[in-house]
Design a protein around this motif. Structure first.
Motif, PDB file in Angstrom:
ATOM      1  N   ALA A   1       0.970  -1.163  -0.042  1.00 55.34           N
ATOM      2  CA  ALA A   1       0.170   0.033  -0.004  1.00 55.34           C
ATOM      3  C   ALA A   1       0.877   1.148  -0.236  1.00 55.34           C
ATOM      4  O   ALA A   1       0.560   2.353  -0.671  1.00 55.34           O
ATOM      5  CB  ALA A   1      -0.969   0.154   1.141  1.00 55.34           C
ATOM      6  N   ARG A   2       1.933   1.253   0.616  1.00 55.02           N
ATOM      7  CA  ARG A   2       2.924   2.348   0.575  1.00 55.02           C
ATOM      8  C   ARG A   2       3.286   2.979  -0.620  1.00 55.02           C
ATOM      9  O   ARG A   2       3.616   4.150  -0.919  1.00 55.02           O
ATOM     10  CB  ARG A   2       3.887   2.120   1.463  1.00 55.02           C
ATOM     11  CG  ARG A   2       5.020   1.043   1.171  1.00 55.02           C
ATOM     12  CD  ARG A   2       6.204   0.805   2.329  1.00 55.02           C
ATOM     13  NE  ARG A   2       7.282   0.004   1.624  1.00 55.02           N
ATOM     14  CZ  ARG A   2       7.067  -1.286   1.819  1.00 55.02           C
ATOM     15  NH1 ARG A   2       6.014  -1.904   2.250  1.00 55.02           N
ATOM     16  NH2 ARG A   2       8.071  -2.044   1.505  1.00 55.02           N
TER      17      ARG A   2
ATOM     18  N   ILE B   1      -5.762   5.010  -2.117  1.00 54.13           N
ATOM     19  CA  ILE B   1      -6.142   3.372  -2.301  1.00 54.13           C
ATOM     20  C   ILE B   1      -7.714   3.838  -2.476  1.00 54.13           C
ATOM     21  O   ILE B   1      -8.345   4.326  -1.761  1.00 54.13           O
ATOM     22  CB  ILE B   1      -5.825   2.617  -0.805  1.00 54.13           C
ATOM     23  CG1 ILE B   1      -4.553   2.705  -0.418  1.00 54.13           C
ATOM     24  CG2 ILE B   1      -6.556   1.202  -1.039  1.00 54.13           C
ATOM     25  CD1 ILE B   1      -3.652   2.213  -1.567  1.00 54.13           C
TER      26      ILE B   1
ATOM     27  N   ALA C   1      -4.344   1.177   4.021  1.00 58.43           N
ATOM     28  CA  ALA C   1      -4.148   2.471   3.671  1.00 58.43           C
ATOM     29  C   ALA C   1      -3.693   3.480   5.063  1.00 58.43           C
ATOM     30  O   ALA C   1      -2.739   4.153   4.880  1.00 58.43           O
ATOM     31  CB  ALA C   1      -5.345   3.269   3.004  1.00 58.43           C
ATOM     32  N   ARG C   2      -4.399   3.288   6.026  1.00 55.38           N
ATOM     33  CA  ARG C   2      -4.386   3.830   7.263  1.00 55.38           C
ATOM     34  C   ARG C   2      -2.820   3.561   7.832  1.00 55.38           C
ATOM     35  O   ARG C   2      -1.980   4.292   8.348  1.00 55.38           O
ATOM     36  CB  ARG C   2      -5.240   3.515   8.156  1.00 55.38           C
ATOM     37  CG  ARG C   2      -6.704   4.160   8.154  1.00 55.38           C
ATOM     38  CD  ARG C   2      -6.301   5.893   8.186  1.00 55.38           C
ATOM     39  NE  ARG C   2      -7.545   6.613   7.683  1.00 55.38           N
ATOM     40  CZ  ARG C   2      -7.321   7.352   6.824  1.00 55.38           C
ATOM     41  NH1 ARG C   2      -6.103   7.411   6.115  1.00 55.38           N
ATOM     42  NH2 ARG C   2      -8.291   8.154   6.104  1.00 55.38           N
TER      43      ARG C   2
ATOM     44  N   LYS D   1      -1.670   6.638   3.929  1.00 53.47           N
ATOM     45  CA  LYS D   1      -2.058   6.786   2.436  1.00 53.47           C
ATOM     46  C   LYS D   1      -3.574   7.151   2.299  1.00 53.47           C
ATOM     47  O   LYS D   1      -4.257   6.482   3.366  1.00 53.47           O
ATOM     48  CB  LYS D   1      -1.605   5.553   1.424  1.00 53.47           C
ATOM     49  CG  LYS D   1      -0.493   5.393   1.532  1.00 53.47           C
ATOM     50  CD  LYS D   1       0.338   6.521   0.802  1.00 53.47           C
ATOM     51  CE  LYS D   1       1.831   6.288   0.323  1.00 53.47           C
ATOM     52  NZ  LYS D   1       2.633   7.273  -0.301  1.00 53.47           N
TER      53      LYS D   1
ATOM     54  N   VAL E   1      -7.576   7.325   1.558  1.00 48.31           N
ATOM     55  CA  VAL E   1      -8.284   6.167   0.991  1.00 48.31           C
ATOM     56  C   VAL E   1      -9.710   6.766   0.768  1.00 48.31           C
ATOM     57  O   VAL E   1     -10.357   7.496   1.615  1.00 48.31           O
ATOM     58  CB  VAL E   1      -8.568   4.951   2.126  1.00 48.31           C
ATOM     59  CG1 VAL E   1      -8.950   5.604   3.410  1.00 48.31           C
ATOM     60  CG2 VAL E   1      -9.419   3.737   1.448  1.00 48.31           C
TER      61      VAL E   1
END
Length: 381
Positions: A91-92, A97, A114-115, A119, A121
């Motif tokens: 995800a990073r 996302i 995401a959290r 990032k 979302v």
């Protein structure tokens, strides 16, 4: 920007969410975004997705499929331990996302990943946050669980993208500052020869043919449409789709003694679906509730007008454009409308003439992609 889409599946037989997830990816690519798509898939379903995956790949979408986890409810709830692990690891590397639907583990995993990666979302709930959906849960405990999970999502999301004013209102999000209303993308405006209904200068006076396309679910009100056709002499009904209610619906057709005017076509997709929408005179969507009404907009792309209930998300657009009619979901009201259109082909002909232009103006990939990019750039600041 690099966007990671997460869907609980791509099988079009499961409903409009899978179809919309594909179209949203294509629209994002149209806006110049770099797009990856993750989804779980059953081994026996995977061959059916070949054309869809090829379409996405040709558009430059990187597609990653993962097996469902190996227990009974994994498919129903979108659970894939391999997809979950991949999300938390990668995800990073994305700017945003974007998850589809709510009551599936894929979306919960997307939000959590995401959290964890810090990032932004975004979620497209596809009707699942509406009071209609939550209050029609199969049990009281499930209803409360959905309300609690709804609050969990709302606290964690940077943006919620709904497809219509109706969906925003029924989700109690119309005044929520992180809500964005963006109609679904339906029409690929780059198609050099879009498939369209062939319409002559004069109305066609052959028997009026009404179409239905979708899952056989109680909220679709297909039984009401069958009763309406029974009370509209000479009108034909072509039914495409399937579901557990098929035997009951066939029995209803037999009881109303209209077997000669009703055809069950089964599940259709691709060019067969486009041809179906082109060759009927009118598509009926008399649903109890549809947050958008994807199939109605697909009919407009083919130049075919629509009959909608007021609780279909695109009903206001259709009423304003004159590309269809809005009728209460009652057999008597629908029957009156069908008899009127059967006798007043000039009106039907005029609506058909407005259908394609309505789709082009409101539901193109380019328009949707441009709005998406604005949302992503906003949450990514």
């Amino acid at each position: 920007m690099r966007i990671l889409f997460v869907s609980s599946g791509l099988d079009p037989r499961t409903g409009g969410t899978a179809t919309a997830a594909v179209s949203v990816c294509l629209a994002a690519r149209r806006a110049g975004l770099e797009v990856d798509l993750l989804y779980p898939v059953e081994r026996e379903v995977e061959p059916l997705l070949g054309p869809t995956v090829a379409l996405l790949a040709a558009a430059g979408v990187t597609v990653r499929a993962f097996p469902f986890s190996g227990y009974k409810r994994a498919v129903r709830w979108g659970i894939s331990s391999e997809l979950n692990a991949w999300l938390f690891k990668h995800a990073r590397f994305y700017d945003v996302i974007h998850a589809h639907s709510c009551w599936v583990w894929t979306s919960i995993a997307a939000v959590r990943a995401a959290r964890a990666a810090r990032k932004p979302v975004v979620l497209m709930p596809h009707e699942s946050l509406t009071r209609f959906d939550i209050n029609n849960a199969s049990s009281t405990p499930l209803r409360w669980a959905k309300w609690l999970l709804r609050d969990w999502y709302v606290r964690r999301l940077d943006k919620i993208i709904v497809s219509s004013d109706l969906e925003a209102r029924d989700s109690l999000l119309i005044d929520y500052p992180r809500t964005e209303i963006i109609p679904h993308p339906v029409f690929d405006e780059t198609d050099p020869q879009p498939l369209r209904r062939l319409q002559g200068p004069e109305p066609d006076w052959s028997p009026l043919t009404v179409g239905f396309l979708g899952r056989f679910h109680p909220k679709k009100h297909l039984s009401l449409l069958i009763d309406a056709v029974a009370d509209a002499p000479g009108v034909r009904l072509q039914i495409a789709g399937g579901g557990e209610l098929e035997a009951e619906l066939r029995a209803r057709v037999a009881r109303r003694k209209i077997e000669g005017r009703v055809s069950f076509l089964g599940f259709i997709g691709g060019e067969e679906k486009a041809n179906f929408l082109r060759t009927i005179d009118l598509l009926a969507v008399p649903s109890q509730f549809e947050c958008f009404g994807l199939v109605a907009t697909e009919a407009l792309v083919q130049g075919t007008p629509v009959l909608l209930s007021p609780t279909v998300g695109v009903a206001d657009d259709i009423a304003a454009s004159g590309a269809g009619i809005i009728i209460p979901p009652r057999p008597d009201a629908i029957a009156v409308a069908l008899r009127d259109l059967d006798q007043n082909r000039e009106r039907l002909h005029a609506m058909a003439g407005k259908a394609f232009e309505t789709a082009l103006g409101l539901y193109s990939f380019a328009a949707h992609g441009a709005r998406l990019r604005e949302v992503y750039e906003g949450v990514g600041k």
